[in-house]
Design a protein around this motif. Structure first.
Motif: not given
Length: 246
Positions: A54-55, A144-145, A204-205, A241-244
């Protein structure tokens, strides 16, 4: 002779990251400033393919984000039954109780050679993951969630019907649920194909406050046969998983 800033940055980007932090930043003030710069670690994330889910949730500390991506791993202990029941809390241990056996059908992951197996009455086991103990501090989790990915592999015996159940909770500091993943039980009829199945879920979220993850799974056979004819479980996984995924 001083080295141009852009040259130093390029050198740092091509060095092992631990060397940049532990050695380069101790050389002089200029090197420290470069090693601590947000732009250096943001560029390193870009080059190594660590892209934000999420940018709108930009890391406060790109160096921390980078190392959190690097340390992505399975937070469950002994997921493949290599060390018997070590690491697992047995919530229900009924019938002829939990047992570890060699896999009856080859697993898609060739490294998996053993599985846990349930009996003729309910068997459930659990692990509680302390995120701070695993290196994920409150500020990082709340801001960051990062996605939290759950997966589990389960398989029946071909000659016996059985039941499988998974229940995963994201918990706050008081170990109260914030989010829950608890799908309906899965049943297998007798004379099934006996193949391995995988279930996955991504949180997520989920909002701020997540400090623990409780992972629970289990089941039993549905024919009530003595012995170990129930659901087979192995290669369970909980990942931050912080990144895609790429």
């Amino acid at each position: 002779m001083s080295v141009p800033l852009e040259v130093l940055e390029e050198i740092f980007l091509n060095l092992p990251p631990e060397q940049v932090v532990r050695i380069c930043r101790l050389v002089c003030r200029q090197w420290k400033d470069i090693a601590d710069s947000q732009s250096l670690w943001k560029d390193r994330c870009r080059r190594e393919g660590y892209h934000l889910h999420d940018t709108s949730k930009v890391p406060k500390d790109w160096r921390l984000f980078y190392f959190m991506c690097k340390k992505r791993r399975n937070l469950l202990k002994n997921p493949q039954a290599e060390d018997q029941m070590t690491g697992w809390q047995l919530l229900d241990n009924n019938g002829d109780q939990w047992k570890v056996e060699p896999v009856m059908v080859a697993h898609p992951n060739e490294s998996v050679q053993k599985n846990f197996v349930t009996s003729f009455d309910i068997c459930r086991k659990s692990q509680l993951i302390d995120l701070e103990m695993e290196g994920y501090n409150a500020s990082f989790m709340d801001h960051l969630q990062p996605h939290i990915k759950i997966s589990d592999w389960y398989a029946p015996r071909t000659d016996c019907g059985c039941q499988y159940k998974i229940h995963v909770e994201l918990l706050n500091q008081k170990k109260k649920p914030i989010k829950i993943f608890s799908p309906k039980e899965i049943y297998f009829e007798q004379w099934n194909d006996g193949k391995w199945n995988q279930i996955t879920h991504v949180f997520q979220n989920y909002g701020p406050g997540v400090r623990y993850i409780r992972f629970v799974h289990g089941g039993q056979d549905t024919q009530f046969w003595a012995g170990w004819y129930g659901i087979r479980l192995t290669d369970s996984c909980v990942e931050i998983c912080p990144a895609m995924d790429t």
